[in-house]
Design a protein around this motif. Structure first.
Motif, PDB file in Angstrom:
ATOM      1  N   THR A   5       1.089  -1.249   0.044  1.00  0.00           N
ATOM      2  CA  THR A   5      -0.123   0.008   0.068  1.00  0.00           C
ATOM      3  C   THR A   5       0.790   1.297   0.150  1.00  0.00           C
ATOM      4  OG1 THR A   5      -1.562  -1.219   1.366  1.00  0.00           O
ATOM      5  CG2 THR A   5      -1.793   1.124   1.546  1.00  0.00           C
ATOM      6  N   SER A  44      -1.730  14.517   2.802  1.00  0.00           N
ATOM      7  CA  SER A  44      -1.611  15.888   2.655  1.00  0.00           C
ATOM      8  C   SER A  44      -2.304  16.796   3.653  1.00  0.00           C
ATOM      9  CB  SER A  44      -2.370  16.055   1.489  1.00  0.00           C
ATOM     10  OG  SER A  44      -3.951  15.589   1.810  1.00  0.00           O
ATOM     11  N   ARG A  76      -4.127   9.361   2.777  1.00  0.00           N
ATOM     12  CA  ARG A  76      -4.867   8.480   1.525  1.00  0.00           C
ATOM     13  C   ARG A  76      -4.148   7.369   1.331  1.00  0.00           C
ATOM     14  NH1 ARG A  76      -6.143   9.094  -4.134  1.00  0.00           N
ATOM     15  NH2 ARG A  76      -4.233  10.331  -4.343  1.00  0.00           N
ATOM     16  N   LEU A 129      -3.362   3.914  -0.970  1.00  0.00           N
ATOM     17  CA  LEU A 129      -3.578   3.465  -2.154  1.00  0.00           C
ATOM     18  C   LEU A 129      -3.027   2.232  -2.520  1.00  0.00           C
ATOM     19  CD1 LEU A 129      -3.570   6.173  -5.079  1.00  0.00           C
ATOM     20  CD2 LEU A 129      -5.519   4.787  -4.461  1.00  0.00           C
ATOM     21  N   ARG A 179      -1.567   8.338  -9.609  1.00  0.00           N
ATOM     22  CA  ARG A 179      -2.658   9.018  -8.939  1.00  0.00           C
ATOM     23  C   ARG A 179      -2.385   9.940  -8.009  1.00  0.00           C
ATOM     24  NH1 ARG A 179      -5.610   4.115 -10.464  1.00  0.00           N
ATOM     25  NH2 ARG A 179      -7.016   4.910 -12.224  1.00  0.00           N
ATOM     26  N   ARG A 207      -1.565  13.534  -5.983  1.00  0.00           N
ATOM     27  CA  ARG A 207      -2.117  14.585  -6.202  1.00  0.00           C
ATOM     28  C   ARG A 207      -1.141  15.630  -5.945  1.00  0.00           C
ATOM     29  NH1 ARG A 207      -7.561  13.151  -2.863  1.00  0.00           N
ATOM     30  NH2 ARG A 207      -8.445  12.094  -4.367  1.00  0.00           N
ATOM     31  N   GLU A 259       0.191  16.245  -2.269  1.00  0.00           N
ATOM     32  CA  GLU A 259       0.317  14.908  -1.481  1.00  0.00           C
ATOM     33  C   GLU A 259       1.789  14.500  -1.658  1.00  0.00           C
ATOM     34  OE1 GLU A 259      -3.662  12.392  -1.855  1.00  0.00           O
ATOM     35  OE2 GLU A 259      -2.464  12.286  -3.484  1.00  0.00           O
TER      36      GLU A 259
END
Ligand SMILES: Cc1cc2nc3c(=O)[nH]c(=O)nc-3n(C[C@H](O)[C@H](O)[C@H](O)COP(=O)(O)OP(=O)(O)OC[C@H]3O[C@@H](n4cnc5c(N)ncnc54)[C@H](O)[C@@H]3O)c2cc1C
Length: 279
Positions: A130, A135, A140, A142, A155, A157, A160
């Motif tokens: 993972t 941020s 988060r 992913l 992905r 941002r 982040e």
């Protein structure tokens, strides 16, 4: 150009938020500095993470192996703990570039750079890693398979920061291996790579995980090949079927480093080498 050197994750995240997508993170700089010098990228502000000591190191937390984003390839390759719990990742780290590149380049940079030939990414796929992004808005997580969407595309941002990679501690009776084929033994990106993870119960293959690099726009899990091997005895026939299935998992292309046909044959050969080691 503005150059910031935060001393904590919180400071780094604040610096990113305030600059609203205009700042770039600088980890070891082995990718980014080359691209800035070649004019392939520009940045008004660089946020260097060298002073964020909390982003370094390998540890275990409640059955999860946690690796800080600023941990270098050299630290991963030399970690006796990692060699014991996730040898596939330590082996891959040892394959990166040269001593100089391994001492500066980081696992976070390798993942965010999103090269299909990045050495640490196939192992992270088979380990079920993972990616933990932070941020101002919070944390988060992913899955590694969702993270990269194409060469140099992810992905993440702009606001982040990748803080760590996590994966469940693997069982001790597993075989894990990383194979890389490049132009030469050092300072060469992979023409094709393969991470393999499985265990054998009374000779039968279980929990087979295979991921391949440099054979598609992103690193890919070879699920057809995994299915072909799962629950079988690793006979020559089973391995042949898995190698044939691999052709449906990968999408190699012709490029400056190699041809699609060679990549397909080489990838199957790496799988052929990995499986018998388990027997
Ligand atoms: C000569 C040479 C040989 C190489 N050989 C290999 C090789 O054999 N195998 C291989 O896989 N790679 C190789 N590389 C590529 C590179 O060294 C690795 O990808 C390295 O891991 C990049 O890490 P870095 O810390 O230097 O990243 P940087 O260059 O600092 O950053 C790379 C990208 O990631 C972003 N980033 C970095 N860290 C974070 C973070 N924590 N949060 C958010 N964004 C972040 C940066 O903004 C940038 O976009 C080579 C490079 C060179 C120059």
């Amino acid at each position: 150009m503005e150059f910031l050197r935060p001393t904590s994750v919180q400071e780094a995240v604040e610096a990113l938020a305030v600059r609203q997508g205009r700042a770039r993170i600088l980890a070891g700089g082995t990718d980014l500095v080359v691209r800035l010098k070649d004019g392939l990228e520009t940045a008004r502000s660089l946020i260097g993470l060298g002073r964020c000591v909390e982003l370094r190191g390998v540890r275990e937390e409640s059955g999860q192996i946690v690796i800080g984003a600023m941990t270098t390839h050299e630290e991963l390759a030399r970690s006796m703990f990692l060699r014991r719990v996730a040898p596939v990742l330590a082996e891959a780290a040892e394959e990166v570039g040269s001593v100089q590149i391994r001492q500066r380049g980081t696992i976070g940079g390798n993942v965010v750079n999103a090269s299909p030939s990045a050495d640490l990414v196939p192992p992270l796929h088979v380990l079920g890693a993972t990616v933990v992004l932070v941020s101002r808005a919070g944390v988060r997580p992913l899955g590694i398979e969702e993270f990269a969407t194409g060469p140099k595309q992810t992905r993440i941002r702009p606001e982040e920061l990748l803080v760590e990679l996590r994966f469940p501690r693997p069982r001790e009776d597993e075989l894990q291996r990383y194979f890389k084929l490049g132009q030469r033994r050092a300072l060469a990106c992979a023409k094709v790579s393969l991470a393999f993870r499985a265990r054998s119960t009374a000779g039968v293959l279980r929990d087979v995980r295979i991921a391949c690099g440099a054979v598609a726009p992103t690193v890919v899990r070879a699920r057809e090949a995994e299915r072909a091997l799962e629950g079988t005895l690793p006979t020559a026939d089973a391995i042949r079927r898995a190698c044939a299935a691999l052709a449906r998992d990968i999408r190699p292309i012709d490029d400056v480093r190699s041809t699609a046909a060679w990549r397909l044959a080489a990838c199957a050969e790496l799988l052929r080498r990995a499986v018998p080691e388990l027997v």
